[in-house]
Design an enzyme around this catalytic site. Structure first.
Site, mmCIF file in Angstrom:
data_model
loop_
_atom_site.group_PDB
_atom_site.id
_atom_site.type_symbol
_atom_site.label_atom_id
_atom_site.label_comp_id
_atom_site.label_asym_id
_atom_site.label_seq_id
_atom_site.Cartn_x
_atom_site.Cartn_y
_atom_site.Cartn_z
ATOM 1 C CB CYS A 113 -53.413 58.767 12.805
ATOM 2 S SG CYS A 113 -53.450 58.947 14.636
ATOM 3 N NE ARG A 159 -57.034 58.562 22.604
ATOM 4 C CZ ARG A 159 -56.230 57.844 21.815
ATOM 5 N NH1 ARG A 159 -55.647 56.671 22.652
ATOM 6 N NH2 ARG A 159 -56.241 57.821 20.650
ATOM 7 C CG HIS A 176 -57.816 60.442 12.087
ATOM 8 N ND1 HIS A 176 -57.756 59.214 11.540
ATOM 9 C CD2 HIS A 176 -57.096 60.200 13.264
ATOM 10 C CE1 HIS A 176 -57.081 58.414 12.217
ATOM 11 N NE2 HIS A 176 -56.719 59.007 13.387
#
Ligand code: GLN
Length: 244
Positions: A94, A128, A194
């Site tokens: 990320c 997002r 993640h």
């Protein structure tokens, strides 16, 4: 055999327990009788990457990315580029993945000039991209199906000099538009995934470890491990994602 792992910016780039990936690599090596050492390179540390066999960079929010910029351009940028060109394997997540590209421009117009080690750039979107997701790695990255968790505003666009890491099966990936996820250049694996990326995806972890071992020793093999617990988690998430 031994791998020397560098954990870069563990002080600022460690969202969702990204450092668990370093623990996972270490354990999977040790369980096979292969030594592993981890060196942390926080802000202010010597930039040198000499002697490392694998570099890990986790994720961070826009704020943390801005905090580390000055340190990055004080020598780590050159070291990272040189290590990448030398074929050192990198796993970057990320914010750490975005950092290897040319720049990140936030949705409100703030620009972080990054290092341009990979031919890619990132532009923030108001909405997002959040959620569990999955992607299929390209053959050059081992072909496994990876399940992960993404949370980013940045939409990443790859240039002609870099391949995607995989194709999105469900979720957003690089930009929610072109179906690509992550980047693969030389031995760099960049992804939006993640947290427990490697514990939940042992095949992908082993691909990375094997890449590092083969670069260092020419030839290497990884003995099989009992991955039944890891694969239960992996397969359950695949099942949930395909059910929609
Ligand atoms: N700041 C970046 C974005 O939102 C990276 C976020 C992250 O690492 N989760 O796009």
């Amino acid at each position: 055999m031994e791998l020397k792992i560098c954990h870069m910016y563990p002080d600022v780039l460690n969202l969702y327990g990204d450092r668990g990936n370093v623990m996972c690599m270490t354990r999977r090596l040790q369980w096979r009788g292969i030594e592993a050492s981890v060196t942390r390179l926080p802000i202010g540390s010597s930039p040198s990457l000499a002697g490392f066999d694998l570099v890990f960079i986790g994720g961070g929010q826009d704020f943390e990315q801005q905090v580390l910029l000055a340190d990055l351009h004080r020598g780590k940028d050159r070291e990272i580029k040189a290590a990448i060109e030398d074929g050192v394997p990198f796993l970057t997540i990320c914010g750490g993945y975005q950092m290897l590209g040319s720049y990140y421009e936030t949705y409100d117009g703030q620009r972080c000039d990054f290092i341009g080690a990979l031919d890619l750039y990132t532009v923030g979107a108001v909405q997002r991209m959040i959620g569990n997701y999955s992607f299929q790695c390209e053959a050059s990255a081992g072909s496994s199906v990876v399940v992960g968790f993404e949370n980013h505003s940045g939409k990443t666009w790859l240039g002609s000099g870099v391949e995607p890491l995989g194709k999105v099966l469900s979720g957003f990936g690089n930009n929610s538009q072109d179906g690509t996820e992550g980047a693969h250049y030389k031995n760099v694996f960049g992804t939006y995934s993640h947290g427990p990326l490697l514990p939940k995806n042992p095949a992908f972890c082993d691909h990375l470890l094997l890449t590092a071992l083969e670069r260092k020793y020419g030839k290497a093999e990884l003995a099989p491990l009992d991955d039944s617990a890891e694969l239960l988690a992996h397969d359950e998430m695949c099942r949930r994602l395909t059910k929609g």
